[in-house]
Motif scaffolding. Structure first.
Motif, PDB file in Angstrom:
ATOM      1  N   VAL A 221       4.605 -13.030 -11.410  1.00 32.86           N
ATOM      2  CA  VAL A 221       3.470 -12.918 -10.481  1.00 32.86           C
ATOM      3  C   VAL A 221       2.141 -13.273 -11.159  1.00 32.86           C
ATOM      4  N   SER A 222       2.024 -13.000 -12.466  1.00 31.03           N
ATOM      5  CA  SER A 222       0.778 -13.324 -13.182  1.00 31.03           C
ATOM      6  C   SER A 222       0.503 -14.819 -13.159  1.00 31.03           C
ATOM      7  N   TYR A 223       1.583 -15.628 -13.222  1.00 35.75           N
ATOM      8  CA  TYR A 223       1.446 -17.085 -13.314  1.00 35.75           C
ATOM      9  C   TYR A 223       1.432 -17.707 -11.917  1.00 35.75           C
ATOM     10  N   TYR A 224       2.328 -17.210 -11.043  1.00 32.41           N
ATOM     11  CA  TYR A 224       2.381 -17.734  -9.671  1.00 32.41           C
ATOM     12  C   TYR A 224       0.998 -17.696  -9.027  1.00 32.41           C
ATOM     13  N   LYS A 225       0.270 -16.601  -9.274  1.00 33.61           N
ATOM     14  CA  LYS A 225      -1.027 -16.416  -8.604  1.00 33.61           C
ATOM     15  C   LYS A 225      -2.040 -17.503  -8.975  1.00 33.61           C
ATOM     16  N   ALA A 226      -1.829 -18.190 -10.097  1.00 32.75           N
ATOM     17  CA  ALA A 226      -2.806 -19.179 -10.550  1.00 32.75           C
ATOM     18  C   ALA A 226      -2.938 -20.340  -9.559  1.00 32.75           C
TER      19      ALA A 226
ATOM     20  N   GLN B 173       5.229  -4.298 -27.153  1.00 32.72           N
ATOM     21  CA  GLN B 173       4.165  -5.316 -27.142  1.00 32.72           C
ATOM     22  C   GLN B 173       4.444  -6.358 -26.067  1.00 32.72           C
ATOM     23  N   ARG B 174       3.379  -6.857 -25.464  1.00 33.61           N
ATOM     24  CA  ARG B 174       3.512  -7.890 -24.423  1.00 33.61           C
ATOM     25  C   ARG B 174       2.438  -8.935 -24.656  1.00 33.61           C
ATOM     26  N   GLN B 175       2.841 -10.199 -24.740  1.00 31.71           N
ATOM     27  CA  GLN B 175       1.882 -11.312 -24.895  1.00 31.71           C
ATOM     28  C   GLN B 175       1.994 -12.210 -23.688  1.00 31.71           C
TER      29      GLN B 175
ATOM     30  N   TYR C  85      -6.636 -19.851  -9.457  1.00 32.81           N
ATOM     31  CA  TYR C  85      -6.891 -18.624  -8.706  1.00 32.81           C
ATOM     32  C   TYR C  85      -6.697 -17.456  -9.664  1.00 32.81           C
ATOM     33  N   ASN C  86      -7.535 -16.445  -9.510  1.00 34.57           N
ATOM     34  CA  ASN C  86      -7.385 -15.267 -10.370  1.00 34.57           C
ATOM     35  C   ASN C  86      -7.672 -14.025  -9.546  1.00 34.57           C
ATOM     36  N   GLY C  87      -7.213 -12.901 -10.024  1.00 35.05           N
ATOM     37  CA  GLY C  87      -7.447 -11.657  -9.305  1.00 35.05           C
ATOM     38  C   GLY C  87      -6.413 -10.627  -9.694  1.00 35.05           C
TER      39      GLY C  87
ATOM     40  N   VAL D 230       0.241  -4.622 -11.693  1.00 37.11           N
ATOM     41  CA  VAL D 230       0.598  -4.400 -13.096  1.00 37.11           C
ATOM     42  C   VAL D 230       1.617  -3.278 -13.255  1.00 37.11           C
ATOM     43  N   THR D 231       1.615  -2.310 -12.347  1.00 39.66           N
ATOM     44  CA  THR D 231       2.595  -1.220 -12.467  1.00 39.66           C
ATOM     45  C   THR D 231       4.020  -1.727 -12.198  1.00 39.66           C
ATOM     46  N   ALA D 232       4.144  -2.738 -11.338  1.00 39.54           N
ATOM     47  CA  ALA D 232       5.473  -3.313 -11.107  1.00 39.54           C
ATOM     48  C   ALA D 232       5.981  -3.950 -12.399  1.00 39.54           C
TER      49      ALA D 232
ATOM     50  N   ASN E 235      -4.072  -2.507  -0.408  1.00 44.35           N
ATOM     51  CA  ASN E 235      -3.866  -1.453  -1.411  1.00 44.35           C
ATOM     52  C   ASN E 235      -3.877  -2.027  -2.822  1.00 44.35           C
ATOM     53  N   HIS E 236      -4.960  -1.755  -3.545  1.00 40.04           N
ATOM     54  CA  HIS E 236      -5.098  -2.171  -4.949  1.00 40.04           C
ATOM     55  C   HIS E 236      -3.910  -1.684  -5.775  1.00 40.04           C
ATOM     56  N   GLN E 237      -3.430  -0.508  -5.456  1.00 38.79           N
ATOM     57  CA  GLN E 237      -2.398   0.101  -6.295  1.00 38.79           C
ATOM     58  C   GLN E 237      -1.040   0.114  -5.576  1.00 38.79           C
ATOM     59  N   TRP E 238      -0.737  -0.985  -4.834  1.00 39.16           N
ATOM     60  CA  TRP E 238       0.486  -1.003  -4.041  1.00 39.16           C
ATOM     61  C   TRP E 238       1.721  -0.688  -4.903  1.00 39.16           C
ATOM     62  N   SER E 239       1.760  -1.228  -6.123  1.00 37.87           N
ATOM     63  CA  SER E 239       2.980  -1.018  -6.918  1.00 37.87           C
ATOM     64  C   SER E 239       3.036   0.385  -7.514  1.00 37.87           C
ATOM     65  N   LYS E 240       2.020   1.190  -7.267  1.00 34.76           N
ATOM     66  CA  LYS E 240       2.118   2.615  -7.604  1.00 34.76           C
ATOM     67  C   LYS E 240       2.559   3.434  -6.393  1.00 34.76           C
TER      68      LYS E 240
ATOM     69  N   PHE F 268      -9.252  -0.806 -20.747  1.00 36.73           N
ATOM     70  CA  PHE F 268      -7.924  -1.397 -20.846  1.00 36.73           C
ATOM     71  C   PHE F 268      -7.878  -2.909 -20.641  1.00 36.73           C
ATOM     72  N   HIS F 269      -8.991  -3.591 -20.921  1.00 35.19           N
ATOM     73  CA  HIS F 269      -8.979  -5.053 -20.802  1.00 35.19           C
ATOM     74  C   HIS F 269      -8.195  -5.689 -21.943  1.00 35.19           C
ATOM     75  N   LEU F 270      -7.476  -6.757 -21.605  1.00 37.22           N
ATOM     76  CA  LEU F 270      -6.776  -7.512 -22.647  1.00 37.22           C
ATOM     77  C   LEU F 270      -7.798  -8.310 -23.450  1.00 37.22           C
ATOM     78  N   LEU F 271      -8.758  -8.879 -22.737  1.00 35.11           N
ATOM     79  CA  LEU F 271      -9.797  -9.701 -23.357  1.00 35.11           C
ATOM     80  C   LEU F 271     -11.128  -9.029 -23.058  1.00 35.11           C
ATOM     81  N   GLY F 272     -12.109  -9.367 -23.850  1.00 32.73           N
ATOM     82  CA  GLY F 272     -13.464  -8.983 -23.454  1.00 32.73           C
ATOM     83  C   GLY F 272     -13.873  -7.581 -23.830  1.00 32.73           C
TER      84      GLY F 272
ATOM     85  N   GLU G 158      -9.647   0.450  -6.423  1.00 37.91           N
ATOM     86  CA  GLU G 158      -9.399   1.098  -7.712  1.00 37.91           C
ATOM     87  C   GLU G 158      -8.407   2.216  -7.471  1.00 37.91           C
ATOM     88  N   CYS G 159      -7.962   2.788  -8.552  1.00 36.27           N
ATOM     89  CA  CYS G 159      -6.983   3.839  -8.471  1.00 36.27           C
ATOM     90  C   CYS G 159      -7.689   5.177  -8.248  1.00 36.27           C
ATOM     91  N   VAL G 160      -8.122   5.390  -7.016  1.00 37.12           N
ATOM     92  CA  VAL G 160      -8.833   6.630  -6.715  1.00 37.12           C
ATOM     93  C   VAL G 160      -8.147   7.309  -5.548  1.00 37.12           C
TER      94      VAL G 160
HETATM   95  C1  LIG Z   1      -8.341  -3.744 -17.403  1.00 40.50           C
HETATM   96  C2  LIG Z   1      -8.499  -4.277 -16.028  1.00 40.50           C
HETATM   97  O1  LIG Z   1      -8.896  -3.551 -15.125  1.00 40.50           O
HETATM   98  N1  LIG Z   1      -8.182  -5.541 -15.848  1.00 40.50           N
HETATM   99  C3  LIG Z   1      -8.258  -6.176 -14.543  1.00 40.50           C
HETATM  100  C4  LIG Z   1      -9.337  -7.223 -14.588  1.00 40.50           C
HETATM  101  O2  LIG Z   1      -9.018  -8.161 -15.619  1.00 40.50           O
HETATM  102  P1  LIG Z   1     -10.037  -8.894 -16.522  1.00 40.50           P
HETATM  103  O3  LIG Z   1     -10.187 -10.287 -16.072  1.00 40.50           O
HETATM  104  O4  LIG Z   1     -11.301  -8.100 -16.549  1.00 40.50           O
HETATM  105  O5  LIG Z   1      -9.403  -8.870 -17.966  1.00 40.50           O
HETATM  106  P2  LIG Z   1      -8.024  -8.443 -18.583  1.00 40.50           P
HETATM  107  O6  LIG Z   1      -7.450  -7.170 -18.073  1.00 40.50           O
HETATM  108  O7  LIG Z   1      -8.321  -8.494 -20.007  1.00 40.50           O
HETATM  109  O8  LIG Z   1      -7.009  -9.584 -18.188  1.00 40.50           O
HETATM  110  C5  LIG Z   1      -7.237 -10.931 -18.581  1.00 40.50           C
HETATM  111  C6  LIG Z   1      -6.662 -11.877 -17.563  1.00 40.50           C
HETATM  112  O9  LIG Z   1      -5.258 -11.808 -17.557  1.00 40.50           O
HETATM  113  C7  LIG Z   1      -4.773 -11.697 -16.255  1.00 40.50           C
HETATM  114  N2  LIG Z   1      -3.617 -10.809 -16.313  1.00 40.50           N
HETATM  115  C8  LIG Z   1      -3.695  -9.637 -17.022  1.00 40.50           C
HETATM  116  C9  LIG Z   1      -2.589  -8.836 -17.094  1.00 40.50           C
HETATM  117  C10 LIG Z   1      -1.434  -9.189 -16.418  1.00 40.50           C
HETATM  118  O10 LIG Z   1      -0.399  -8.481 -16.406  1.00 40.50           O
HETATM  119  N3  LIG Z   1      -1.405 -10.365 -15.717  1.00 40.50           N
HETATM  120  C11 LIG Z   1      -2.498 -11.168 -15.642  1.00 40.50           C
HETATM  121  O11 LIG Z   1      -2.431 -12.212 -14.988  1.00 40.50           O
HETATM  122  C12 LIG Z   1      -5.881 -11.124 -15.388  1.00 40.50           C
HETATM  123  O12 LIG Z   1      -5.846 -11.704 -14.118  1.00 40.50           O
HETATM  124  C13 LIG Z   1      -7.118 -11.540 -16.161  1.00 40.50           C
HETATM  125  O13 LIG Z   1      -7.642 -12.689 -15.625  1.00 40.50           O
HETATM  126  O14 LIG Z   1      -9.410  -7.916 -13.393  1.00 40.50           O
HETATM  127  C14 LIG Z   1      -8.184  -8.591 -13.069  1.00 40.50           C
HETATM  128  C15 LIG Z   1      -8.428  -9.305 -11.789  1.00 40.50           C
HETATM  129  O15 LIG Z   1      -8.813  -8.433 -10.782  1.00 40.50           O
HETATM  130  C16 LIG Z   1      -7.046  -7.538 -12.927  1.00 40.50           C
HETATM  131  O16 LIG Z   1      -5.819  -8.172 -12.631  1.00 40.50           O
HETATM  132  C17 LIG Z   1      -6.934  -6.794 -14.248  1.00 40.50           C
HETATM  133  O17 LIG Z   1      -6.014  -5.739 -14.093  1.00 40.50           O
HETATM  134  C18 LIG Z   1      -5.078  -5.610 -15.182  1.00 40.50           C
HETATM  135  C19 LIG Z   1      -3.817  -6.396 -14.821  1.00 40.50           C
HETATM  136  C20 LIG Z   1      -4.732  -4.152 -15.386  1.00 40.50           C
HETATM  137  O18 LIG Z   1      -3.990  -3.813 -16.286  1.00 40.50           O
HETATM  138  N4  LIG Z   1      -5.264  -3.285 -14.550  1.00 40.50           N
HETATM  139  C21 LIG Z   1      -5.001  -1.876 -14.550  1.00 40.50           C
HETATM  140  C22 LIG Z   1      -6.059  -1.103 -15.325  1.00 40.50           C
HETATM  141  C23 LIG Z   1      -5.023  -1.435 -13.103  1.00 40.50           C
HETATM  142  O19 LIG Z   1      -5.752  -1.957 -12.291  1.00 40.50           O
HETATM  143  N5  LIG Z   1      -4.186  -0.497 -12.764  1.00 40.50           N
HETATM  144  C24 LIG Z   1      -4.107  -0.104 -11.424  1.00 40.50           C
HETATM  145  C25 LIG Z   1      -2.667  -0.101 -10.950  1.00 40.50           C
HETATM  146  C26 LIG Z   1      -2.533  -1.143  -9.901  1.00 40.50           C
HETATM  147  C27 LIG Z   1      -1.120  -1.588  -9.636  1.00 40.50           C
HETATM  148  O20 LIG Z   1      -0.855  -2.098  -8.521  1.00 40.50           O
HETATM  149  O21 LIG Z   1      -0.271  -1.477 -10.480  1.00 40.50           O
HETATM  150  C28 LIG Z   1      -4.798   1.198 -11.263  1.00 40.50           C
HETATM  151  O22 LIG Z   1      -4.880   1.985 -12.214  1.00 40.50           O
HETATM  152  O23 LIG Z   1      -5.304   1.363 -10.158  1.00 40.50           O
END
Ligand SMILES: CC(=O)N[C@H]1[C@@H](OP(=O)(O)OP(=O)(O)OC[C@H]2O[C@@H](n3ccc(=O)[nH]c3=O)[C@H](O)[C@@H]2O)O[C@H](CO)[C@@H](O)[C@@H]1O[C@H](C)C(=O)N[C@@H](C)C(=O)N[C@@H](CCC(=O)O)C(=O)O
Ligand SMILES: Nc1ncnc2c1ncn2[C@@H]1O[C@H](COP(=O)(O)OP(=O)(O)OP(=O)(O)O)[C@@H](O)[C@H]1O
Length: 459
Positions: free
Chosen positions: A73-78, A200-202, A216-218, A222-224, A263-268, A323-327, A388-390
């Motif tokens: 899903v991370s790549y498909y969304k692009a 670890q996950r890369q 496309y990004n967004g 992630v919980t799934a 739902n932002h947190q659908w997979s929860k 919890f950002h991967l980057l930045g 957000e997760c609220v």
């Molecule tokens: C930490 C965070 O909130 N990240 C969201 C943020 O990403 P951002 O661009 O600011 O930077 P990074 O997190 O460093 O990610 C870099 C790019 O990589 C993509 N990516 C990341 C992880 C992944 O598994 N797949 C990816 O494709 C990402 O699109 C970035 O471009 O904004 C993004 C766009 O809205 C969010 O997708 C990032 O969310 C992370 C995946 C993340 O881990 N978020 C959790 C803190 C989060 O939101 N948890 C939810 C549970 C939601 C659920 O359905 O599971 C919660 O706690 O509510």
């Protein structure tokens, strides 16, 4: 495709292949757009080498394929192309239907923010002649006589810590497990004093380049992905339970005018939990359990549980900016301005002495006029619930109403505004906290665990 990523020119998203090397513990997940370069994500299990036996090895292949499909899903969304192909293996109707749900609902916020309509667009290819099967009755995966052991996902926030302490109280063997390199989570995990597992996950580095080039990004579900990683780990490492800490409020999204629920947190949420749990039992191993220990509880009930323990006050954080991967990360554990900081402060306030709460956050968010719009959104007052997760808006209103009646809180800026402006408009709404603390009967916790825990949660 040209050298630059042309999201509109992409026709097909391909699941190229996946594999696991038991000698190194590295799982390789490969994808591509059209005939473009392979995008390879890796997931590394510590503790290699592994030597899974015949039935366990077969289950590991199935769990790995599920991870490959979910993590795509991370790549498909692009580019969200209309055509999806799976090169190396075939899936049946039930698997395709599960994935279509994960992609459609898990990308709900992504689609809304990008102005895309993904309904009817996401279709996984089915192997010919494979009819859909029902849920439980139809298990074809054997039991693997797993060790009685829980892999408990830890996220560094209050929720997983509540689960970990509940399982400890119930005498259930557990390892606290997390994905990624967060030092904050590592410190919380160490603080539990329990065995730990850091996976670890890369992500494929090309994804970040595609993002720079206009992919496309967004938000992604992630919980799934984390759930699929831990299910795979449970099979390889021999554990019969994967435990998450998703509360019942996670099943409710934000109501957007003209769009409906997103739902932002659908997979929860409960729908995803049921779907994944059923899939794992049916297709991977009949005795592998996936459940959320906090499903019966509201956010306020979780906050009340958390307030009973002070062991993690100086270690935990629910602020996602950590919890950002980057930045950039915040300079303290709590940024103090995001919806999660707002909500967690509010949810804990009715259950904690004020000096302890202000000490945890380093400031009083409810006595700061700049935070008023954030709290309005949480209460769905002239705004929608933040992505957000609220907790649910009624939980925020109930917590605020409780504080409005407390001398130590009622004069603080945000609470005083609630009393003066919002409360008079709430008419006959029941604002009591007590009904929101009653455990819900809808959950997937195994009887043997719940029988030991429901009194603990009700106390
Ligand atoms: C930490 C965070 O909130 N990240 C969201 C943020 O990403 P951002 O661009 O600011 O930077 P990074 O997190 O460093 O990610 C870099 C790019 O990589 C993509 N990516 C990341 C992880 C992944 O598994 N797949 C990816 O494709 C990402 O699109 C970035 O471009 O904004 C993004 C766009 O809205 C969010 O997708 C990032 O969310 C992370 C995946 C993340 O881990 N978020 C959790 C803190 C989060 O939101 N948890 C939810 C549970 C939601 C659920 O359905 O599971 C919660 O706690 O509510
Ligand atoms: N990096 C991670 N690795 C494994 N599981 C994670 C990770 N981040 C979050 N989780 C799990 O995902 C679920 C949802 O995360 P969430 O952020 O809501 O929980 P939390 O961090 O425990 O608490 P809080 O809601 O206070 O932040 C929880 O079960 C959590 O343990």
């Amino acid at each position: 495709m040209n050298n630059a990523f042309d999201r509109e020119g992409v026709r097909t998203f391909r699941f190229v292949d996946c594999g696991f090397d038991p000698a190194t513990g590295v799982a390789r997940l490969a994808y591509a757009f059209d005939d473009g370069p392979e995008l390879v994500e890796t997931v590394t299990l510590p503790g290699a080498p592994f030597a899974p036996d015949g039935a366990r090895a077969q289950a590991a292949v199935k769990a790995l394929r599920l991870l490959h499909l979910v993590a795509g899903v991370s790549y498909y969304k692009a580019a969200v192309p209309g055509d999806i192909r799976i090169d190396g293996y075939a899936i049946d109707d039930a698997t395709a239907a599960l994935l279509e749900d994960v992609y459609l609902h898990g990308l709900g916020e992504f689609a809304y923010r990008n102005g895309l309509d993904l309904h009817g667009r996401i279709r996984f290819p089915r192997a010919a002649g494979n009819a859909a099967r029902g849920d439980d009755g139809d298990s074809r995966a054997p039991g693997l006589q797993f060790r009685r052991h829980a892999l408990v996902a830890i996220g560094g926030g209050k929720d997983s810590l509540v689960s970990i302490e509940a399982l400890r109280a119930a005498g259930i063997d557990q390892t606290v497990a997390w994905i990624g390199g967060s030092q904050l989570i590592a410190a919380c995990a160490a603080r539990t004093g329990l065995p730990t597992l850091n996976i670890q996950r890369q992500l494929a580095p090309e994804l970040f380049e595609y993002n720079r080039q206009g992919a496309y990004n967004g938000h992604i579900p992630v919980t799934a992905i984390n759930s699929a990683i831990l299910a795979f780990a449970a099979v390889v490492l021999d554990a019969d339970q994967v435990v998450f800490s998703n509360e019942r409020s996670a099943s409710y999204g934000s109501l957007i005018e003209g769009t409906g629920e997103v739902n932002h947190q659908w997979s929860k949420g409960w729908a995803f939990e049921q779907a994944l749990a059923g899939y794992l039992r049916r297709e991977v191993a009949a005795d592998l359990r996936y459940y959320s220990l906090l499903r019966p509880l509201s956010e306020l009930a979780v906050a009340r549980q958390f307030a009973k323990i002070d062991r993690y006050d100086a270690w935990f954080s629910s602020c996602n900016r950590n919890f950002h991967l980057l930045g950039e990360r915040p300079t303290s554990r709590w940024c103090g301005v995001c919806p999660k900081c707002h909500f967690v402060f509010l949810a804990l306030a009715p259950f904690m002495p004020k000096p302890r709460l202000v000490g945890i956050f380093g400031r009083n968010l409810l006595d700061d006029a700049a935070q008023v719009p954030g709290y309005d959104a949480l209460m769905e007052y002239r705004d929608h619930k933040p992505f957000e997760c609220v907790g649910e808006a009624r939980e925020s209103r109930a917590a605020m109403a409780a504080l409005a009646a407390r001398p130590e809180w009622r004069e603080d800026t945000v609470v005083a505004r609630f009393r003066g402006v919002i409360l008079p408009q709430l008419g006959g709404e029941d604002l009591a906290i007590a009904p929101l603390l009653v455990p819900d009967p809808e959950h997937g916790i195994p009887d043997a665990v719940w029988s030991r825990l429901h009194a603990y949660f009700a106390a």
